[in-house]
Design a protein around this motif. Structure first.
Motif, PDB file in Angstrom:
ATOM      1  N   ARG A 154      -4.182  -5.332  -1.691  1.00  0.00           N
ATOM      2  CA  ARG A 154      -4.568  -6.718  -1.967  1.00  0.00           C
ATOM      3  C   ARG A 154      -3.972  -7.126  -3.310  1.00  0.00           C
ATOM      4  N   PRO A 155      -3.878  -8.433  -3.573  1.00  0.00           N
ATOM      5  CA  PRO A 155      -3.358  -8.873  -4.871  1.00  0.00           C
ATOM      6  C   PRO A 155      -4.192  -8.272  -5.996  1.00  0.00           C
ATOM      7  N   GLY A 156      -3.533  -7.774  -7.035  1.00  0.00           N
ATOM      8  CA  GLY A 156      -4.232  -7.263  -8.218  1.00  0.00           C
ATOM      9  C   GLY A 156      -4.260  -5.754  -8.322  1.00  0.00           C
ATOM     10  N   ILE A 157      -4.037  -5.047  -7.206  1.00  0.00           N
ATOM     11  CA  ILE A 157      -4.062  -3.576  -7.292  1.00  0.00           C
ATOM     12  C   ILE A 157      -2.683  -3.086  -7.750  1.00  0.00           C
ATOM     13  N   SER A 158      -2.684  -2.000  -8.531  1.00  0.00           N
ATOM     14  CA  SER A 158      -1.402  -1.438  -8.965  1.00  0.00           C
ATOM     15  C   SER A 158      -0.913  -0.434  -7.924  1.00  0.00           C
ATOM     16  N   THR A 159       0.383  -0.232  -7.912  1.00  0.00           N
ATOM     17  CA  THR A 159       0.931   0.745  -6.970  1.00  0.00           C
ATOM     18  C   THR A 159       0.474   2.163  -7.356  1.00  0.00           C
ATOM     19  N   SER A 219       2.911  11.096  -4.987  1.00  0.00           N
ATOM     20  CA  SER A 219       2.554  11.559  -3.638  1.00  0.00           C
ATOM     21  C   SER A 219       2.863  10.540  -2.566  1.00  0.00           C
ATOM     22  N   ILE A 220       2.896   9.269  -2.957  1.00  0.00           N
ATOM     23  CA  ILE A 220       3.166   8.196  -2.003  1.00  0.00           C
ATOM     24  C   ILE A 220       4.377   7.416  -2.513  1.00  0.00           C
ATOM     25  N   CYS A 221       5.352   7.154  -1.653  1.00  0.00           N
ATOM     26  CA  CYS A 221       6.453   6.262  -2.013  1.00  0.00           C
ATOM     27  C   CYS A 221       5.994   4.830  -1.755  1.00  0.00           C
ATOM     28  N   ILE A 222       6.074   3.994  -2.777  1.00  0.00           N
ATOM     29  CA  ILE A 222       5.572   2.621  -2.645  1.00  0.00           C
ATOM     30  C   ILE A 222       6.698   1.663  -3.008  1.00  0.00           C
ATOM     31  N   SER A 223       7.111   0.860  -2.033  1.00  0.00           N
ATOM     32  CA  SER A 223       8.341   0.079  -2.166  1.00  0.00           C
ATOM     33  C   SER A 223       8.032  -1.388  -1.853  1.00  0.00           C
ATOM     34  N   LYS A 252       1.506   2.098 -12.953  1.00  0.00           N
ATOM     35  CA  LYS A 252       0.299   1.341 -13.276  1.00  0.00           C
ATOM     36  C   LYS A 252       0.655  -0.068 -13.729  1.00  0.00           C
ATOM     37  N   HIS A 253       1.921  -0.283 -14.054  1.00  0.00           N
ATOM     38  CA  HIS A 253       2.368  -1.615 -14.490  1.00  0.00           C
ATOM     39  C   HIS A 253       2.830  -2.494 -13.334  1.00  0.00           C
ATOM     40  N   GLU A 254       2.945  -1.902 -12.143  1.00  0.00           N
ATOM     41  CA  GLU A 254       3.403  -2.693 -10.994  1.00  0.00           C
ATOM     42  C   GLU A 254       2.178  -3.151 -10.201  1.00  0.00           C
ATOM     43  N   ILE A 255       1.899  -4.448 -10.304  1.00  0.00           N
ATOM     44  CA  ILE A 255       0.689  -5.014  -9.706  1.00  0.00           C
ATOM     45  C   ILE A 255       1.079  -5.855  -8.483  1.00  0.00           C
ATOM     46  N   LEU A 256       0.455  -5.572  -7.348  1.00  0.00           N
ATOM     47  CA  LEU A 256       0.767  -6.354  -6.142  1.00  0.00           C
ATOM     48  C   LEU A 256       0.273  -7.780  -6.307  1.00  0.00           C
ATOM     49  N   LYS A 257       1.068  -8.718  -5.766  1.00  0.00           N
ATOM     50  CA  LYS A 257       0.662 -10.121  -5.839  1.00  0.00           C
ATOM     51  C   LYS A 257       0.796 -10.790  -4.476  1.00  0.00           C
TER      52      LYS A 257
END
Ligand code: MF3
Ligand code: CO
Length: 251
Positions: free
Chosen positions: A33-38, A67-71, A83-88
């Motif tokens: 969801r918006p606001g969570i970091s990768t 452990s998880i690839c997040i793209s 921790k600096h990459e926040i989903l929007k």
């Protein structure tokens, strides 16, 4: 290395590995969801893998640091959580996860919408997922490996999207990457004959623009060359004499 045919007891372990990995994906998906970091999504996935007594197979794989690839968005695969990459709102995010259960690997990826996304992005994500299912319609004993490759590309191309050519699916078992390699585009040969007991990770990576990709300076993150969106969908499957069994979907 030759393609391995799994025994009944090996298949049982691959089934359990896949079942657990599907649960890991369900848990991560609940938190997109918006606001969570990768980084937070990586923690949720890794904690769940460990809670099952399994090993996160990506962690330290050739030095991969998570452990998880997040793209996200134009990231194709192998994005490193931060921790600096926040989903929007409006992002698409691909979560690629792997685990080892009693020595046997499962590998699966999903791409999710973050809040509301554009109709074009929705189409890309849906076509990528469906291309997997189009491909595995051909995945049965007696057919040839590259029948799958051609079916994936044919479906993707119909919508004006492109299949990444530099990265491929793979056999899987006691290693994450076993023979054979499985391209997501048409080949000039037919490839090996499929046999019951083969376990394969089929993983179309689909770009909205051109298929060309490059790697960022972190030496991992694969991005589209033209900056267009990219989507990824993957499951570990078992070849049988009939329909393939999709091991890494909820059972
Ligand atoms: N899931 C990827 C694959 O199918 C592997 C991730 S690369 C790693 O090949 F370094 F993160 F492990
Ligand atoms: Co894979």
């Amino acid at each position: 290395m030759a393609i391995t045919i799994k025994s009944k007891s090996e298949i049982e372990k691959m089934r359990e590995a896949g079942r657990l990995l599907a649960l890991v994906h369900e848990e991560m998906a609940r938190h997109v969801r918006p606001g969570i970091s990768t980084m937070e999504l990586n923690r949720i996935g890794e904690d769940m893998i460990r809670s099952f007594g399994c090993i996160p197979s990506f962690l330290n794989y050739e030095g991969y640091p998570a452990s998880i690839c997040i793209s996200v968005n134009d990231r194709v695969v192998h994005g490193i959580p931060s921790k600096h990459e926040i989903l929007k709102e409006g992002d698409i995010v691909s979560l690629d996860a792997g685990l080892i259960y009693q020595g046997y690997h499962s590998d699966a990826a999903r791409t999710w919408a973050v809040g509301e996304i554009s109709p074009e992005a929705r189409k890309l994500v849906d076509v990528t997922q469906q291309s997997f299912f189009e491909g595995i319609k051909l995945a049965k004993a007696g057919n040839h490996l590259y029948d799958i490759s051609a079916a994936i590309e044919e479906y993707v191309t119909r919508y004006g999207f492109t299949c990444v050519r530099d990265l491929v699916g793979h056999g899987i078992g006691t290693s994450m990457h076993e023979d054979p390699q499985i391209p997501n585009f048409r080949q000039h040969r037919r490839g090996v004959k499929l046999q019951a007991g083969m376990t394969l990770a089929i993983e179309p990576m689909v770009n909205m623009g051109g298929w060309e990709v490059r790697i960022l300076d972190d030496d991992w993150t694969v991005v589209t060359e033209d900056g267009s969106l990219s989507s990824h969908y993957e499951n570990t499957i078992l070849i049988t004499d009939g329909e393939p069994e999709i091991l890494s979907l909820p059972q």
